[in-house]
Design an enzyme around this catalytic site. Structure first.
Site, PDB file in Angstrom:
ATOM      1  CB  SER A 138    -112.512 -35.379 -59.435  1.00  0.00           C
ATOM      2  OG  SER A 138    -112.759 -36.144 -58.098  1.00  0.00           O
ATOM      3  CE  LYS A 164    -111.933 -38.649 -60.902  1.00  0.00           C
ATOM      4  NZ  LYS A 164    -110.930 -38.683 -60.656  1.00  0.00           N
ATOM      5  CE  LYS A 166    -113.378 -39.723 -57.101  1.00  0.00           C
ATOM      6  NZ  LYS A 166    -113.007 -40.493 -56.975  1.00  0.00           N
ATOM      7  CG  ASP A 191    -112.856 -42.566 -60.332  1.00  0.00           C
ATOM      8  OD1 ASP A 191    -112.573 -43.400 -59.772  1.00  0.00           O
ATOM      9  OD2 ASP A 191    -111.593 -41.395 -59.599  1.00  0.00           O
ATOM     10  CD  GLU A 216    -109.980 -42.106 -62.409  1.00  0.00           C
ATOM     11  OE1 GLU A 216    -110.936 -40.898 -62.799  1.00  0.00           O
ATOM     12  OE2 GLU A 216    -108.742 -42.111 -61.288  1.00  0.00           O
ATOM     13  CG  ASP A 241    -106.835 -43.150 -59.986  1.00  0.00           C
ATOM     14  OD1 ASP A 241    -105.653 -43.002 -59.373  1.00  0.00           O
ATOM     15  OD2 ASP A 241    -107.589 -42.595 -59.156  1.00  0.00           O
ATOM     16  CE  LYS A 265    -104.822 -40.048 -58.844  1.00  0.00           C
ATOM     17  NZ  LYS A 265    -106.546 -40.955 -57.422  1.00  0.00           N
ATOM     18  N   GLY A 293    -105.774 -36.508 -58.759  1.00  0.00           N
ATOM     19  CA  GLY A 293    -105.855 -35.627 -57.836  1.00  0.00           C
ATOM     20  C   GLY A 293    -105.754 -35.849 -56.396  1.00  0.00           C
TER      21      GLY A 293
END
Ligand code: OSB
Ligand code: MG
Length: 373
Positions: A138, A164, A166, A191, A216, A241, A265, A293
């Protein structure tokens, strides 16, 4: 085997990140991590990590609420009540509503304890089926596109199987376009950490062009129905998520097609027992899951590795090498990744890593012991 916890040790450590981590809700440079150690009469012990952040931004929980909830409500319950299995620890704490990250810190420690007492690796004790896990990374929001492309390049050469990034308003379509132009064939996803609304449907339609594995949590952190409306408008699979806090949330989300993939998670769902329930619910519906994570230290990371060995975890997770986060981890050896972008689940009992007590002591800024009497 009846377990009687005589002591819950609660501590906060400070750990500076090697590189800041930025999401749509903010930037983190130093972690304030709560660690939990549960100890039995025979001195057997187990370790857990609280994944709450430094402020109530990812979820309502943060370091201080977790500290007080564990100290005043959760630890007192587990030191007063015997239990037959770690699988029942979350039931013991049920009277407390929410506060799942606080609960997970204790619950996961009890699983480590139980696995160590059974002389089994935790992942086998949980029912894991794979000893080698596919890994992704990420990558946070960077100061420039060039910096982002450089980071991606580095992670790909390290072997990671999917990237991934952000996104947030102003750091989305154009960024994805640049990444795709430079890396046309990599497994790529985005995400949003709840930075958008249904008014952004056209933006997400435009993202269909980039062949993303998934998007996400684009919409509100506590929403399911609007995600279902968005999913009906786009081809790219949505992954939830923040919105999935329990098996029931997973069932609701899948019933209304709010997502096609779930990020699990441990902290967000309240521990290993709840994570297994979400995994099982998704697996019976052929919905893939992966392990998210929370910038964990080695202890949380080791728990993530154990959970990721369950059958439903077929997609690369956000579980990556310790060195991406810390100069020196609090476990030995640190988590490392093979050149194929995989992590080997350890063979030792419990978490399967040595806990570096001296290092943890030197990082500790407060310590509290909760005993039965
Ligand atoms: O949304 O997955 C997330 C980190 C902190 C809070 C939320 C998230 C993340 C990450 C980082 O994406 C994953 C990691 O590398 O630990
Ligand atoms: Mg996320």
């Amino acid at each position: 085997m009846i377990m009687r916890i005589k002591l819950v040790e609660l501590r906060e450590i400070r750990l500076g990140l090697v590189h800041f981590f930025e999401t749509s809700f903010g930037r983190t440079t130093e972690r304030r991590i709560i660690l939990v150690r549960v100890v039995c009469e025979d001195e057997s012990e187990g370790w857990g990590e609280c994944t709450a952040g430094e402020g109530p931004f990812y979820s309502e929980e943060w370091t201080e609420t977790a500290w007080h909830t564990i100290k005043n409500f959760l630890a007192p319950v587990v030191v007063r009540r015997d239990f037959e299995s770690a699988a029942f620890v979350s039931d013991l704490m049920r009277r407390v509503r929410g506060h799942r990250m606080a609960k997970a810190a204790i619950e996961t420690a009890c699983w480590d304890l139980e696995a160590r007492r059974a002389d089994l690796p935790l992942w086998k004790h949980l029912g894991g089926v794979r000893a080698e896990l596919p890994c992704g990374v990420s990558i946070g929001i960077q100061d420039s596109v060039e910096a982002l492309l450089e980071k991606i390049e580095r992670e790909l050469s390290a072997g990671y199987q999917r990237i991934k990034i952000k996104i947030k308003p102003g750091w989305d379509l154009k960024i994805l376009e640049s990444v795709r132009e430079r890396f046309p064939r990599i497994q790529l996803m985005a995400d949003a950490n709840s930075a958008y609304t249904l008014a952004d449907v056209p933006l997400f339609r435009a993202m269909d062009e980039f062949d993303l594995m998934m998007i996400e949590q684009p919409l509100a952190h506590d929403d399911i129905m609007d995600h279902a409306r968005l999913q009906a408008e786009i081809r790219t699979p949505l992954c939830l998520d923040e919105s999935i806090r329990s098996m029931r949330d997973a069932r609701h989300a899948l019933d209304v097609n709010a997502c096609r993939i779930i990020n699990i998670k441990l902290g967000r769902v309240g521990g290993h027992a709840a994570a297994r329930e979400v995994e099982a619910e998704a697996r019976t519906r052929n919905v893939p899951v992966w392990c998210g994570g929370m910038l964990e230290s080695g202890i949380g990371r080791a728990h993530n590795i154990a959970m990721s060995t369950l059958a439903g975890f077929t997609l690369p997770g956000d579980v990556s090498a310790s060195a991406r986060y810390w100069d020196e981890d609090i476990i030995d050896p640190p988590v490392t990744v093979t050149e194929r972008g995989t992590i080997h689940a350890p063979e030792g009992p419990g978490l399967g890593f040595e806990i570096k007590r001296g290092r943890i002591d030197s990082l500790t800024v407060r310590l509290e012991e909760i005993r039965a009497r």
